[in-house]
Design a protein around this motif. Structure first.
Motif, mmCIF file in Angstrom:
data_model
loop_
_atom_site.group_PDB
_atom_site.id
_atom_site.type_symbol
_atom_site.label_atom_id
_atom_site.label_comp_id
_atom_site.label_asym_id
_atom_site.label_seq_id
_atom_site.Cartn_x
_atom_site.Cartn_y
_atom_site.Cartn_z
ATOM 1 N N MET A 254 0.841 -1.191 0.000
ATOM 2 C CA MET A 254 0.000 0.000 0.000
ATOM 3 C C MET A 254 0.879 1.245 0.000
ATOM 4 O O MET A 254 1.696 1.435 0.903
ATOM 5 C CB MET A 254 -0.887 0.005 1.245
ATOM 6 C CG MET A 254 -1.790 1.196 1.369
ATOM 7 S SD MET A 254 -3.237 1.122 0.298
ATOM 8 C CE MET A 254 -4.216 -0.130 1.095
ATOM 9 N N PRO A 255 0.755 2.112 -1.001
ATOM 10 C CA PRO A 255 1.526 3.359 -0.959
ATOM 11 C C PRO A 255 1.056 4.210 0.217
ATOM 12 O O PRO A 255 -0.133 4.232 0.535
ATOM 13 C CB PRO A 255 1.233 4.025 -2.299
ATOM 14 C CG PRO A 255 0.023 3.355 -2.830
ATOM 15 C CD PRO A 255 -0.080 2.022 -2.183
ATOM 16 N N VAL A 256 2.011 4.885 0.853
ATOM 17 C CA VAL A 256 1.687 5.648 2.058
ATOM 18 C C VAL A 256 2.060 7.123 1.969
ATOM 19 O O VAL A 256 1.658 7.913 2.816
ATOM 20 C CB VAL A 256 2.370 5.040 3.304
ATOM 21 C CG1 VAL A 256 1.798 3.666 3.603
ATOM 22 C CG2 VAL A 256 3.876 4.975 3.124
ATOM 23 N N ARG A 257 2.840 7.495 0.955
ATOM 24 C CA ARG A 257 3.259 8.889 0.855
ATOM 25 C C ARG A 257 3.644 9.224 -0.581
ATOM 26 O O ARG A 257 3.725 8.340 -1.431
ATOM 27 C CB ARG A 257 4.407 9.197 1.807
ATOM 28 C CG ARG A 257 5.678 8.440 1.502
ATOM 29 C CD ARG A 257 6.769 8.731 2.531
ATOM 30 N NE ARG A 257 7.994 8.057 2.171
ATOM 31 C CZ ARG A 257 8.938 8.560 1.377
ATOM 32 N NH1 ARG A 257 8.804 9.767 0.878
ATOM 33 N NH2 ARG A 257 10.018 7.872 1.085
ATOM 34 N N TRP B 51 6.349 13.913 -9.518
ATOM 35 C CA TRP B 51 6.071 13.335 -8.208
ATOM 36 C C TRP B 51 5.658 11.884 -8.374
ATOM 37 O O TRP B 51 5.105 11.503 -9.404
ATOM 38 C CB TRP B 51 4.932 14.105 -7.537
ATOM 39 C CG TRP B 51 5.353 15.466 -7.090
ATOM 40 C CD1 TRP B 51 5.506 16.582 -7.880
ATOM 41 C CD2 TRP B 51 5.695 15.879 -5.779
ATOM 42 N NE1 TRP B 51 5.921 17.636 -7.123
ATOM 43 C CE2 TRP B 51 6.036 17.232 -5.822
ATOM 44 C CE3 TRP B 51 5.727 15.208 -4.551
ATOM 45 C CZ2 TRP B 51 6.411 17.944 -4.696
ATOM 46 C CZ3 TRP B 51 6.104 15.920 -3.417
ATOM 47 C CH2 TRP B 51 6.437 17.275 -3.500
ATOM 48 N N HIS B 52 5.933 11.058 -7.354
ATOM 49 C CA HIS B 52 5.578 9.643 -7.360
ATOM 50 C C HIS B 52 4.972 9.265 -6.013
ATOM 51 O O HIS B 52 5.133 9.987 -5.031
ATOM 52 C CB HIS B 52 6.817 8.770 -7.592
ATOM 53 C CG HIS B 52 7.497 9.027 -8.885
ATOM 54 N ND1 HIS B 52 7.000 8.594 -10.092
ATOM 55 C CD2 HIS B 52 8.649 9.682 -9.172
ATOM 56 C CE1 HIS B 52 7.822 8.967 -11.061
ATOM 57 N NE2 HIS B 52 8.826 9.634 -10.528
ATOM 58 N N THR B 53 4.327 8.100 -5.970
ATOM 59 C CA THR B 53 3.860 7.527 -4.714
ATOM 60 C C THR B 53 4.807 6.397 -4.333
ATOM 61 O O THR B 53 5.472 5.823 -5.190
ATOM 62 C CB THR B 53 2.427 6.960 -4.844
ATOM 63 O OG1 THR B 53 2.423 5.919 -5.824
ATOM 64 C CG2 THR B 53 1.438 8.048 -5.239
ATOM 65 N N THR B 54 4.865 6.094 -3.038
ATOM 66 C CA THR B 54 5.717 5.004 -2.571
ATOM 67 C C THR B 54 5.129 4.358 -1.324
ATOM 68 O O THR B 54 4.417 5.010 -0.557
ATOM 69 C CB THR B 54 7.154 5.481 -2.264
ATOM 70 O OG1 THR B 54 7.957 4.360 -1.905
ATOM 71 C CG2 THR B 54 7.196 6.526 -1.167
ATOM 72 N N ALA B 55 5.448 3.084 -1.147
ATOM 73 C CA ALA B 55 5.037 2.358 0.052
ATOM 74 C C ALA B 55 6.103 2.468 1.145
ATOM 75 O O ALA B 55 5.878 2.059 2.278
ATOM 76 C CB ALA B 55 4.780 0.893 -0.286
ATOM 77 N N LYS B 56 7.249 3.041 0.808
ATOM 78 C CA LYS B 56 8.328 3.173 1.794
ATOM 79 C C LYS B 56 8.007 4.288 2.784
ATOM 80 O O LYS B 56 7.675 5.396 2.400
ATOM 81 C CB LYS B 56 9.654 3.488 1.096
ATOM 82 C CG LYS B 56 10.164 2.365 0.241
ATOM 83 C CD LYS B 56 11.468 2.753 -0.414
ATOM 84 C CE LYS B 56 11.939 1.667 -1.354
ATOM 85 N NZ LYS B 56 13.152 2.078 -2.065
ATOM 86 N N ARG B 57 8.152 3.967 4.043
ATOM 87 C CA ARG B 57 7.933 4.972 5.090
ATOM 88 C C ARG B 57 9.216 5.751 5.324
ATOM 89 O O ARG B 57 10.297 5.270 5.028
ATOM 90 C CB ARG B 57 7.475 4.298 6.374
ATOM 91 C CG ARG B 57 6.156 3.581 6.190
ATOM 92 C CD ARG B 57 5.517 3.300 7.527
ATOM 93 N NE ARG B 57 4.232 2.657 7.351
ATOM 94 C CZ ARG B 57 3.083 3.292 7.202
ATOM 95 N NH1 ARG B 57 3.055 4.600 7.209
ATOM 96 N NH2 ARG B 57 1.958 2.632 7.045
#
Length: 85
Positions: A31-34, A44-50
């Motif tokens: 799940m992407p979180v940020r 800009w991109h989305t990522t699941a890395k916190r």
């Protein structure tokens, strides 16, 4: 290939849509979180890395690169392309 977005607002809107879609499907996909700004495409991109600490763009949804930062990144990318020729 990563999906790029033109600005932070578009990436944040996509993040919500992706999260809702994955939750509805009960997907096992990460799940992407940020969202984050990309120095390669200037989008800009989305990522699941916190992240361990909150980034400037997470503190300020209106955050954008300065013209000096864009010029610096552009110069770095041009030099990288030249070195590959």
């Amino acid at each position: 290939m990563k999906q790029g977005y033109a600005d932070q607002a578009a990436a944040r809107a996509a993040l919500v849509r992706i999260q809702e879609k994955l939750a509805a499907k009960r997907s096992s996909r990460a799940m992407p979180v940020r969202v984050y700004p990309c120095d390669r495409c200037l989008g800009w991109h989305t990522t699941a890395k916190r992240q361990k600490r909150m980034a400037a763009w997470d503190k300020d949804p209106g955050w954008d690169r300065t013209s000096e930062e864009i010029a610096r990144i552009d110069a770095l990318l041009r030099n990288e392309v030249r070195s590959q020729l």
